[in-house]
Design a protein around this motif. Structure first.
Motif, PDB file in Angstrom:
ATOM      1  N   VAL A  94      33.149 -29.495 -31.437  1.00 60.69           N
ATOM      2  CA  VAL A  94      32.374 -30.493 -32.184  1.00 60.69           C
ATOM      3  C   VAL A  94      33.242 -31.129 -33.272  1.00 60.69           C
ATOM      4  N   ARG A  95      34.016 -30.309 -33.990  1.00 64.57           N
ATOM      5  CA  ARG A  95      34.891 -30.853 -35.044  1.00 64.57           C
ATOM      6  C   ARG A  95      35.917 -31.827 -34.453  1.00 64.57           C
ATOM      7  N   LEU A  96      36.495 -31.473 -33.313  1.00 63.03           N
ATOM      8  CA  LEU A  96      37.458 -32.375 -32.654  1.00 63.03           C
ATOM      9  C   LEU A  96      36.786 -33.681 -32.242  1.00 63.03           C
ATOM     10  N   TYR A  97      35.566 -33.567 -31.739  1.00 64.20           N
ATOM     11  CA  TYR A  97      34.827 -34.751 -31.314  1.00 64.20           C
ATOM     12  C   TYR A  97      34.551 -35.667 -32.509  1.00 64.20           C
ATOM     13  N   GLU A  98      34.073 -35.057 -33.597  1.00 63.21           N
ATOM     14  CA  GLU A  98      33.732 -35.838 -34.789  1.00 63.21           C
ATOM     15  C   GLU A  98      34.962 -36.439 -35.447  1.00 63.21           C
ATOM     16  N   ALA A  99      36.130 -35.799 -35.312  1.00 68.16           N
ATOM     17  CA  ALA A  99      37.371 -36.325 -35.874  1.00 68.16           C
ATOM     18  C   ALA A  99      37.885 -37.530 -35.088  1.00 68.16           C
ATOM     19  N   LYS A 100      37.361 -37.709 -33.869  1.00 67.26           N
ATOM     20  CA  LYS A 100      37.743 -38.817 -32.994  1.00 67.26           C
ATOM     21  C   LYS A 100      39.250 -38.835 -32.720  1.00 67.26           C
ATOM     22  N   SER A 101      39.846 -37.649 -32.732  1.00 65.47           N
ATOM     23  CA  SER A 101      41.284 -37.547 -32.512  1.00 65.47           C
ATOM     24  C   SER A 101      41.632 -37.253 -31.047  1.00 65.47           C
ATOM     25  N   HIS A 102      40.634 -36.851 -30.260  1.00 64.96           N
ATOM     26  CA  HIS A 102      40.853 -36.504 -28.854  1.00 64.96           C
ATOM     27  C   HIS A 102      39.726 -37.081 -27.995  1.00 64.96           C
ATOM     28  N   VAL A 123      37.010 -36.734 -24.856  1.00 63.89           N
ATOM     29  CA  VAL A 123      36.142 -35.629 -24.463  1.00 63.89           C
ATOM     30  C   VAL A 123      36.862 -34.751 -23.434  1.00 63.89           C
ATOM     31  N   ARG A 124      37.566 -35.361 -22.531  1.00 64.35           N
ATOM     32  CA  ARG A 124      38.311 -34.604 -21.517  1.00 64.35           C
ATOM     33  C   ARG A 124      39.334 -33.684 -22.186  1.00 64.35           C
ATOM     34  N   GLU A 125      40.063 -34.222 -23.158  1.00 64.90           N
ATOM     35  CA  GLU A 125      41.049 -33.408 -23.877  1.00 64.90           C
ATOM     36  C   GLU A 125      40.378 -32.269 -24.634  1.00 64.90           C
ATOM     37  N   ILE A 126      39.226 -32.552 -25.227  1.00 68.30           N
ATOM     38  CA  ILE A 126      38.496 -31.521 -25.980  1.00 68.30           C
ATOM     39  C   ILE A 126      38.085 -30.384 -25.054  1.00 68.30           C
ATOM     40  N   THR A 127      37.566 -30.734 -23.876  1.00 70.97           N
ATOM     41  CA  THR A 127      37.128 -29.689 -22.944  1.00 70.97           C
ATOM     42  C   THR A 127      38.314 -28.859 -22.464  1.00 70.97           C
ATOM     43  N   GLU A 128      39.472 -29.497 -22.258  1.00 70.10           N
ATOM     44  CA  GLU A 128      40.660 -28.765 -21.824  1.00 70.10           C
ATOM     45  C   GLU A 128      41.195 -27.867 -22.939  1.00 70.10           C
ATOM     46  N   LEU A 129      41.175 -28.351 -24.179  1.00 71.90           N
ATOM     47  CA  LEU A 129      41.689 -27.579 -25.314  1.00 71.90           C
ATOM     48  C   LEU A 129      40.811 -26.382 -25.666  1.00 71.90           C
ATOM     49  N   THR A 130      39.501 -26.568 -25.598  1.00 70.28           N
ATOM     50  CA  THR A 130      38.582 -25.542 -26.091  1.00 70.28           C
ATOM     51  C   THR A 130      37.951 -24.685 -25.009  1.00 70.28           C
ATOM     52  N   GLY A 131      37.923 -25.191 -23.788  1.00 68.06           N
ATOM     53  CA  GLY A 131      37.249 -24.463 -22.718  1.00 68.06           C
ATOM     54  C   GLY A 131      35.736 -24.662 -22.728  1.00 68.06           C
ATOM     55  N   VAL A 132      35.259 -25.562 -23.592  1.00 71.36           N
ATOM     56  CA  VAL A 132      33.830 -25.872 -23.679  1.00 71.36           C
ATOM     57  C   VAL A 132      33.548 -27.002 -22.686  1.00 71.36           C
ATOM     58  N   SER A 133      32.524 -26.845 -21.887  1.00 69.45           N
ATOM     59  CA  SER A 133      32.209 -27.880 -20.907  1.00 69.45           C
ATOM     60  C   SER A 133      31.675 -29.141 -21.597  1.00 69.45           C
ATOM     61  N   SER A 149      27.971 -28.775 -22.383  1.00 71.60           N
ATOM     62  CA  SER A 149      27.712 -27.927 -23.562  1.00 71.60           C
ATOM     63  C   SER A 149      28.019 -28.680 -24.847  1.00 71.60           C
ATOM     64  N   LEU A 150      29.110 -29.430 -24.839  1.00 72.49           N
ATOM     65  CA  LEU A 150      29.482 -30.212 -26.026  1.00 72.49           C
ATOM     66  C   LEU A 150      28.391 -31.230 -26.361  1.00 72.49           C
ATOM     67  N   TYR A 151      27.957 -31.991 -25.372  1.00 73.47           N
ATOM     68  CA  TYR A 151      26.938 -33.013 -25.627  1.00 73.47           C
ATOM     69  C   TYR A 151      25.594 -32.401 -26.037  1.00 73.47           C
ATOM     70  N   ARG A 152      25.233 -31.269 -25.424  1.00 70.85           N
ATOM     71  CA  ARG A 152      23.988 -30.600 -25.835  1.00 70.85           C
ATOM     72  C   ARG A 152      24.058 -30.162 -27.295  1.00 70.85           C
TER      73      ARG A 152
END
Length: 187
Positions: free
Chosen positions: A151-159, A161-171, A174-177
């Protein structure tokens, strides 16, 4: 007119095999659909049934493409009888233009429903056996720290969504929920 109907259950399945067989059977028009056979509100099937007229033939690759329950198959058979249309199932080698074909249609429908019920029963028994051994079904819970990091990566707008899921292992789901849950909590 010879009208074909092809269906697969999910978007990632291919209609190619059915389409080839329907074209080979001489279908002049083919309706295709990607929807579960257990659903009664299949749009393209409804269109096919509305299109059929007396003397027409509905061709399917296999009866389970048309319906998953004996009840639904019989409903379709009754409608075809009312319309004066026939049914051909290529893979089941069945043609309702003949008395034997009509009888086979109903018998195959009963067997298809039996097979589906047996699969459902085996699945249920397997899940109960797993629970008895302490195993839980369903997806594993997402690690709260990983989810918070995503969520922090998403809100930072630095990555992306695909990169976020690869970095964190969160689907992605799950992220959108979690984002929706936090948005609702903030309101």
């Amino acid at each position: 007119m010879i009208i074909g109907y092809a269906r697969v259950s999910t978007a990632d399945q291919s209609l190619d095999l059915q389409m080839d067989a329907l074209n080979k059977a001489g279908c002049e028009r083919i309706y295709t659909e990607k929807a579960s056979g257990g659903k009664d509100d299949r749009i393209e099937l409804a269109r096919v049934l509305d299109t059929l007229r007396e003397g027409d033939t509905l061709v399917v690759y296999k009866l389970d493409r048309l319906a998953r329950s004996t009840k639904k198959l019989i409903e379709v058979a009754d409608l075809l009888d009312e319309l004066g249309a026939e049914l051909v199932s290529i893979n089941d080698n069945m043609d309702t233009k003949t008395p034997i074909g009509k009888a086979m249609f109903r018998m195959i429908g009963v067997i298809a429903e039996l097979e589906r019920d047996m699969i459902r029963e085996r699945t249920k028994a397997g899940l109960e056996a797993a629970r008895a051994r302490g195993r839980k079904g369903g997806r594993p819970k997402t690690d709260a720290r990983k989810l918070d990091h995503a969520v922090r990566l998403y809100e930072a707008k630095s990555h992306s969504v695909r990169e976020i899921t690869e970095l964190t292992g969160v689907s992605k789901g799950s992220l959108y929920r979690e984002l929706d849950r936090r948005k609702e909590g903030a309101q």
